[in-house]
Design a protein around this motif. Structure first.
Motif, PDB file in Angstrom:
ATOM      1  N   TYR A  50      34.027  35.315  40.786  1.00 33.69           N
ATOM      2  CA  TYR A  50      35.430  35.062  41.122  1.00 33.69           C
ATOM      3  C   TYR A  50      36.000  36.207  41.931  1.00 33.69           C
ATOM      4  N   SER A  51      35.775  37.442  41.488  1.00 33.19           N
ATOM      5  CA  SER A  51      36.296  38.576  42.241  1.00 33.19           C
ATOM      6  C   SER A  51      35.378  39.772  42.105  1.00 33.19           C
ATOM      7  N   TYR A  52      35.375  40.575  43.166  1.00 33.11           N
ATOM      8  CA  TYR A  52      34.628  41.836  43.181  1.00 33.11           C
ATOM      9  C   TYR A  52      35.566  42.861  43.810  1.00 33.11           C
ATOM     10  N   LYS A  53      35.987  43.805  42.988  1.00 29.16           N
ATOM     11  CA  LYS A  53      37.067  44.687  43.405  1.00 29.16           C
ATOM     12  C   LYS A  53      36.680  46.145  43.183  1.00 29.16           C
ATOM     13  N   VAL A  54      36.947  46.966  44.191  1.00 30.02           N
ATOM     14  CA  VAL A  54      36.716  48.406  44.091  1.00 30.02           C
ATOM     15  C   VAL A  54      38.014  49.118  44.443  1.00 30.02           C
ATOM     16  N   GLN A  55      38.454  49.955  43.535  1.00 31.53           N
ATOM     17  CA  GLN A  55      39.633  50.787  43.786  1.00 31.53           C
ATOM     18  C   GLN A  55      39.232  52.248  43.652  1.00 31.53           C
ATOM     19  N   SER A  56      39.527  53.026  44.672  1.00 32.85           N
ATOM     20  CA  SER A  56      39.177  54.436  44.656  1.00 32.85           C
ATOM     21  C   SER A  56      40.359  55.259  45.149  1.00 32.85           C
ATOM     22  N   THR A  57      40.717  56.280  44.378  1.00 33.89           N
ATOM     23  CA  THR A  57      41.792  57.184  44.760  1.00 33.89           C
ATOM     24  C   THR A  57      41.232  58.599  44.856  1.00 33.89           C
ATOM     25  N   ILE A  58      41.391  59.209  46.017  1.00 35.36           N
ATOM     26  CA  ILE A  58      40.897  60.567  46.251  1.00 35.36           C
ATOM     27  C   ILE A  58      42.106  61.502  46.292  1.00 35.36           C
ATOM     28  N   THR A  59      42.159  62.400  45.329  1.00 35.66           N
ATOM     29  CA  THR A  59      43.235  63.390  45.272  1.00 35.66           C
ATOM     30  C   THR A  59      42.624  64.769  45.435  1.00 35.66           C
ATOM     31  N   SER A  60      42.833  65.397  46.580  1.00 37.59           N
ATOM     32  CA  SER A  60      42.253  66.717  46.865  1.00 37.59           C
ATOM     33  C   SER A  60      40.767  66.759  46.546  1.00 37.59           C
ATOM     34  N   ARG A  61      40.033  65.834  47.142  1.00 37.88           N
ATOM     35  CA  ARG A  61      38.571  65.732  47.051  1.00 37.88           C
ATOM     36  C   ARG A  61      38.070  65.185  45.726  1.00 37.88           C
ATOM     37  N   LEU A  62      38.919  64.929  44.767  1.00 37.13           N
ATOM     38  CA  LEU A  62      38.486  64.313  43.520  1.00 37.13           C
ATOM     39  C   LEU A  62      38.655  62.803  43.646  1.00 37.13           C
ATOM     40  N   ALA A  63      37.549  62.079  43.554  1.00 40.39           N
ATOM     41  CA  ALA A  63      37.586  60.627  43.682  1.00 40.39           C
ATOM     42  C   ALA A  63      37.453  59.981  42.314  1.00 40.39           C
ATOM     43  N   ASN A  64      38.426  59.158  41.945  1.00 41.79           N
ATOM     44  CA  ASN A  64      38.361  58.313  40.752  1.00 41.79           C
ATOM     45  C   ASN A  64      38.116  56.882  41.234  1.00 41.79           C
ATOM     46  N   THR A  65      36.999  56.311  40.820  1.00 40.56           N
ATOM     47  CA  THR A  65      36.601  55.006  41.344  1.00 40.56           C
ATOM     48  C   THR A  65      36.439  54.006  40.206  1.00 40.56           C
ATOM     49  N   MET A  66      36.947  52.798  40.420  1.00 38.89           N
ATOM     50  CA  MET A  66      36.804  51.693  39.481  1.00 38.89           C
ATOM     51  C   MET A  66      36.138  50.533  40.210  1.00 38.89           C
ATOM     52  N   ILE A  67      35.076  49.986  39.615  1.00 41.86           N
ATOM     53  CA  ILE A  67      34.417  48.799  40.150  1.00 41.86           C
ATOM     54  C   ILE A  67      34.560  47.688  39.116  1.00 41.86           C
ATOM     55  N   GLN A  68      35.099  46.561  39.531  1.00 39.26           N
ATOM     56  CA  GLN A  68      35.372  45.455  38.613  1.00 39.26           C
ATOM     57  C   GLN A  68      34.776  44.167  39.172  1.00 39.26           C
ATOM     58  N   ALA A  69      34.113  43.404  38.310  1.00 41.81           N
ATOM     59  CA  ALA A  69      33.572  42.100  38.696  1.00 41.81           C
ATOM     60  C   ALA A  69      33.960  41.076  37.648  1.00 41.81           C
ATOM     61  N   LYS A  70      34.435  39.917  38.105  1.00 39.93           N
ATOM     62  CA  LYS A  70      34.760  38.795  37.220  1.00 39.93           C
ATOM     63  C   LYS A  70      33.825  37.643  37.569  1.00 39.93           C
ATOM     64  N   MET A  71      33.100  37.150  36.554  1.00 35.51           N
ATOM     65  CA  MET A  71      32.073  36.141  36.798  1.00 35.51           C
ATOM     66  C   MET A  71      32.157  35.027  35.762  1.00 35.51           C
ATOM     67  N   VAL A  72      31.522  33.901  36.084  1.00 34.12           N
ATOM     68  CA  VAL A  72      31.526  32.761  35.177  1.00 34.12           C
ATOM     69  C   VAL A  72      30.181  32.062  35.249  1.00 34.12           C
ATOM     70  N   ASN A  73      29.733  31.574  34.106  1.00 33.45           N
ATOM     71  CA  ASN A  73      28.510  30.768  34.049  1.00 33.45           C
ATOM     72  C   ASN A  73      28.899  29.302  34.082  1.00 33.45           C
ATOM     73  N   ASN A  74      28.760  28.677  35.230  1.00 33.56           N
ATOM     74  CA  ASN A  74      29.115  27.263  35.378  1.00 33.56           C
ATOM     75  C   ASN A  74      27.920  26.334  35.169  1.00 33.56           C
ATOM     76  N   ALA A  75      26.803  26.898  34.743  1.00 31.21           N
ATOM     77  CA  ALA A  75      25.636  26.063  34.465  1.00 31.21           C
ATOM     78  C   ALA A  75      25.794  25.362  33.124  1.00 31.21           C
TER      79      ALA A  75
END
Length: 948
Positions: free
Chosen positions: A75-100
């Motif tokens: 459904y979604s694949y999202k990456v959010q990254s914030t770099i504050t004075s060379r410090l990167a905080n990164t979040m990777i999120q995936a939303k999935m479903v089994n439709n089988a």
């Protein structure tokens, strides 16, 4: 409706992706919550009136997602990254479903930048939330053990490396299940080649209805530029948007589903690579930039417009046999380009080594055009062969530099360095890595730097890191492929322009404490030195730093003054800025520095003290390090998973799953990864399959048991047949040091063909003397014996036997894996044939990984190769068959004629097998194995081999 009870198995994969996995059985009282899978029909949840029900979805994607054949929708694949004075905080999120309409695995697999610290992971499965916490390792193990003892669902995973480069979770879910994964990590963005580079792995594996990469950059120094190269390919031209202000920037990448497709009618995604953001900051002060916030200071030091220092450089190049082929070709190409970049003021020489060490010049020479050209010609003549004598090669290089310094041949303002290029472990001379490390350290004496390039997947990169860090250098792993040359040149460019040496940072002692590092050996152009510490902001209005260093023509003194309150207003007004960026950067730098110091600690007591400090920092700042473990639990805390690391970082791996149908047995319990095969070299594999042909022989020439011996240090596969009689028992492993025996008894085909009766392994025996345990495996049963106690499973079972820390895992009509703690593992493969076949019979094959911890006393047809012999293969020439060239192999004082061919590995495909290239030794391995093959015939299934 009752929630399904989940057992989570999370695993963090390093360069090869490896884990040891233990999953305990689901308690009986849980089974009434789960629908049982019967006769292959998948379990689905039911309502109280017995109707089947699919999970409802508030995401609104069940009907309109593009799915692959497996019916898994992203459904979604999202990456959010914030770099504050060379410090990167990164979040990777995936939303999935089994439709089988069946249960199946859903995989969340992302690459995490090397050196990043994972600090959080959460997962939501149909409203059941799993959250993580960081604990001291022994405490986490205790909590895990308590949960296990109380019958709670519990799993344990041990990762195989200190630097976790991959994060992978695999979940087995029923139809209609919705699942959300979310991973958080932090890293410091390093400056290389005059640019900061933030790399985000984008490999979703399928089309996503919603895809987004959102990167925000906040740099108080001011942004000089922001650039997003087209790293994902021309397919995505014009999709990325960049908004840049004076001190802030926003990068957005939002491809639609149509834009993600490889072609207009394709159902596969073109998003497969790295999303890269490059930028640099304004630099107005020679002494660097001080940033003070919330009781911490960060000092970024990257002076420019300085003349480079002359350098004295020794290139030490591994030319052993394992470098043969593309690796050597690429290395030669890269070295020719690197030599062209030497400056007239530089001095250099070349050393190439295998089991011997050769010097192009016995002393340093000036980098004149004539000398550079002569060095290129010398490199072009290199032909890889033989073993690897790293110790002598490095000591020869340090001798040349030390002698030049003692004779006054080096410019006092020059920088001396060694660059080692190697793809393997030592096989000749000094073999003990700690001794090599100590020898090199004593010889270098902190006078110059050692940089290491490790080529390939099998190189001991941890050792190269330790020895480089110990000697004021750095290491980098590059992979032996078409890009080897480019990677080598990029690494060299990072270390080839020294601008300053003997750098010292000074701060007011009464106001500053816990400074990460205050002195540095060298500063290279295009990079950056970062120092951090705590500062008393209550009694301080300004912070001053004084940096002293040696430049090309003078001693430099650089001063920087910063108002303590200057950042407060700017940072507090920005909603995206990390308010704890100075604290996190200080913790990041401190932990990494302590890990490096621990590697080189001279005493055990000092190493223990450093370990305690790292542990406390890890807990205080909630980050995963080698001394902490991540616990992942549901809200009721009745399901628990533990992720930590084994004692031996080279152990193999296991894949794991989270099962939402825990009544279905997990067949991978405790099974090492090599037994669940990917296409990797396997060590010893004597086996056959029907029709009557060696199980690893694709050309169907010989029908007797065929052995493949994988020699990891020389990266060669050597094959041979054993022509013996039905009923003979062949010793495969006889190790009195560990008390382990592995023997195989031959059976014959039902009748001879072409006047020859084919033989196979029909029975395999394991004897673990120190445990008093015997295991017999034949084509009908698997039996464990402990004195008078005996228990058996048949090949129609799927199950596990555990006794005295020995685990036997049986996969129905497929294979048996025997695991002995963290020390050893074995796999026996079953081959069934048609019951009424006029010739063929059922038989077994055995696989033994080279990582098994056998003692120096180990022998047997397989065990003798635990101590790897030096093998030299040369003079390759055409054979009688064009596809099978011949060569001369020198081994154990013998010269043998060997033939190149293809054999089969049947772990992944028991019908057709996987091709394995090897050099075939004729005459039942004569000259390659010790003695004659009949010397390995033993009287009983559990007999040790007699000492010669």
């Amino acid at each position: 409706m009752k929630h399904l009870v989940c057992l989570m198995v999370l695993y963090l994969i390093s360069e090869v992706g490896s884990f040891d996995l233990i999953i305990d059985e689901i308690p009986d009282e849980v089974e009434n919550l789960i629908d049982v899978e019967i006769d292959g029909f998948p379990p689905v949840s039911k309502t109280r009136n017995g109707r089947y029900q699919r999970s409802t979805s508030d995401w609104g994607y069940v009907e309109d997602l593009v799915e692959d054949d497996d019916k898994i929708g992203l459904y979604s694949y999202k990456v959010q990254s914030t770099i504050t004075s060379r410090l990167a905080n990164t979040m990777i999120q995936a939303k999935m479903v089994n439709n089988a309409k069946r249960s199946q695995h859903i995989v969340f697999d992302v690459q995490v930048p090397k050196g990043a610290f994972i600090d959080n992971f959460t997962m939501d499965v149909n409203g059941i939330t799993f959250t993580s916490s960081i604990r001291e390792k022994s405490e986490a193990r205790r909590m895990y053990s308590q949960a296990k003892a109380k019958g709670k669902a519990a799993g344990i995973v041990r990762s195989n490396a200190l630097d976790m480069e991959n994060f992978k979770t695999e979940v087995n879910v029923p139809p209609g299940t919705r699942i959300q994964f979310e991973l958080h990590y932090q890293e410091m963005i390093r400056r290389k080649l005059s640019s900061y580079e933030h790399v985000i792995s984008m490999k979703p594996g399928r089309l996503a209805k919603h895809m987004e990469v959102d990167v925000r950059i906040i740099e108080p120094q001011g942004l000089r530029y922001v650039h997003v190269p087209n790293s994902l390919g021309d397919h995505f031209n014009g999709i990325t948007t960049i908004s840049k202000g004076e001190k802030k920037a926003h990068v957005s990448f939002k491809p639609t589903m149509a834009q993600q497709r490889k072609c207009p009618t394709c159902s596969s995604t073109a998003v497969d690579g790295n999303f890269v953001v490059q930028y640099d900051v304004n630099r107005e002060k020679t002494g660097g930039e001080l940033e003070i916030f919330n009781g911490y200071f960060i000092h970024f030091f990257a002076p420019e417009n300085l003349d480079p220092l002359p350098k004295n450089i020794l290139f030490v190049i591994d030319v052993s046999g394992s470098m043969w082929g593309l690796k050597m070709k690429q290395t030669i190409e890269a070295m020719k380009a690197i030599l062209s970049e030497l400056r007239a003021a530089d001095q250099f020489s070349l050393i190439d080594f295998n089991h011997n060490v050769r010097c192009w010049r016995d002393n340093l020479v000036s980098a004149t055009p004539a000398q550079v050209e002569d060095a290129k010609k010398y490199i072009q003549t290199i032909h890889p062969n033989g073993g690897t004598n790293i110790n002598e090669a490095l000591l020869r290089a340090t001798f040349i530099l030390n002698e030049a310094q003692n004779l006054g041949m080096l410019d006092p303002n020059s920088v001396s360095m060694i660059v080692l290029v190697s793809d393997g472990d030592p096989t000749v001379g000094e073999l003990k890595l700690t001794t090599i490390q100590k020898n090199v350290k004593q010889s270098i004496k902190d006078e110059f730097s050692l940089f290491c390039l490790g080529i390939g997947f099998d190189v001991d990169y941890d050792f190269l890191q330790r020895i480089a860090t110990d000697n004021r250098g750095m290491a980098q792993r590059i992979f032996g492929n078409q890009e080897t040359s480019a990677q080598m040149k990029k690494f060299y460019n990072q270390v080839s322009t020294p601008l300053l040496k003997k750098i010292q940072f000074n701060y007011p002692q009464e106001s500053v404490s816990d400074v990460t590092q205050s002195s540095f050996h060298n500063y290279f152009g295009g990079s950056e030195i970062v120092v951090a510490g705590k500062v008393d902001t209550e009694n301080l209005q300004h912070l001053e730093s004084i940096v002293t260093a040696t430049a090309a023509n003078a001693e430099l003194v650089m001063e920087t003054l910063r108002d303590v309150e200057e950042l407060d207003g700017f940072m507090k007004k920005d909603k995206y800025a990390d308010p704890e960026f100075t604290k996190k950067l200080w913790a990041y730098l401190t932990v990494n520095q302590m890990l490096a110091e621990r590697n080189t600690a001279p005493t055990a007591a000092l190493k223990r003290n450093i370990t305690k400090s790292i542990l406390q920092m890890s807990l205080d700042h909630h980050i995963v390090t080698p001394f902490t473990a991540m616990l992942i639990e549901n809200s009721e805390k009745d399901e628990i998973m533990l992720a930590d690391q084994p004692k031996d970082p080279r152990r193999g791996c296991c894949s794991g799953t989270l099962g939402l149908t825990p009544n279905a047995p997990n067949n991978n319990k405790g099974i090492p990864a090599w037994a669940n095969v990917t296409a990797v070299p396997v060590s010893f594999m004597p086996e056959q399959r029907s029709p009557p042909v060696s199980a690893v022989s694709i050309n169907r020439v010989d029908n007797d048991p065929h052995f493949i011996i994988y020699l990891p240090k020389s990266q060669k596969n050597i094959c041979f047949n054993i022509n013996s009689e039905p009923g003979d028992i062949l010793n495969l492993v006889s190790d009195r040091g560990t008390g382990v025996v592995v023997n195989g008894q031959l059976i014959g085909a039902k009748k001879a063909e072409n006047k020859k009766l084919n033989t196979y392994f029909g029975k395999i025996g394991f004897y673990f003397k120190n445990k008093g345990l015997k295991v017999e495996i034949n084509t009908e049963t698997i039996t464990l014996k402990d004195g008078s106690y005996s228990i058996a499973l048949t090949w129609s079972d799927t199950g596990h036997i555990i006794r005295k820390q020995l685990l036997i895992s049986v996969k129905k009509e497929s294979n048996v894996t025997i695991t002995v703690g963290e020390e050893m593992s074995f796999m026996v493969l079953l081959h069934r044939v048609w019951k009424n076949h006029p010739v063929n019979v059922d038989f077994l094959g055995i696989y033994i990984p080279p990582e098994n911890q056998l003692s120096p006393e180990a022998h047997g047809l397989i065990g003798q190769f635990a101590s790897e012999p030096e093998v030299y293969i040369h003079h390759q020439r055409p054979g009688q068959i064009p596809e099978k060239p011949q060569a001369t192999m020198e081994v154990k004082g013998n010269k043998l004629t060997v033939t190149r061919g293809l054999q089969k590995d049947y772990r992944t495909d028991r019908v057709f097998g996987t091709n394995v290239q090897c050099w075939f030794v004729h005459n039942s391995g004569k000259g390659f194995i010790d003695g004659h093959y009949k010397d390995y015939i033993v009287p009983h299934l559990y007999s040790f081999l007699k000492k010669p």
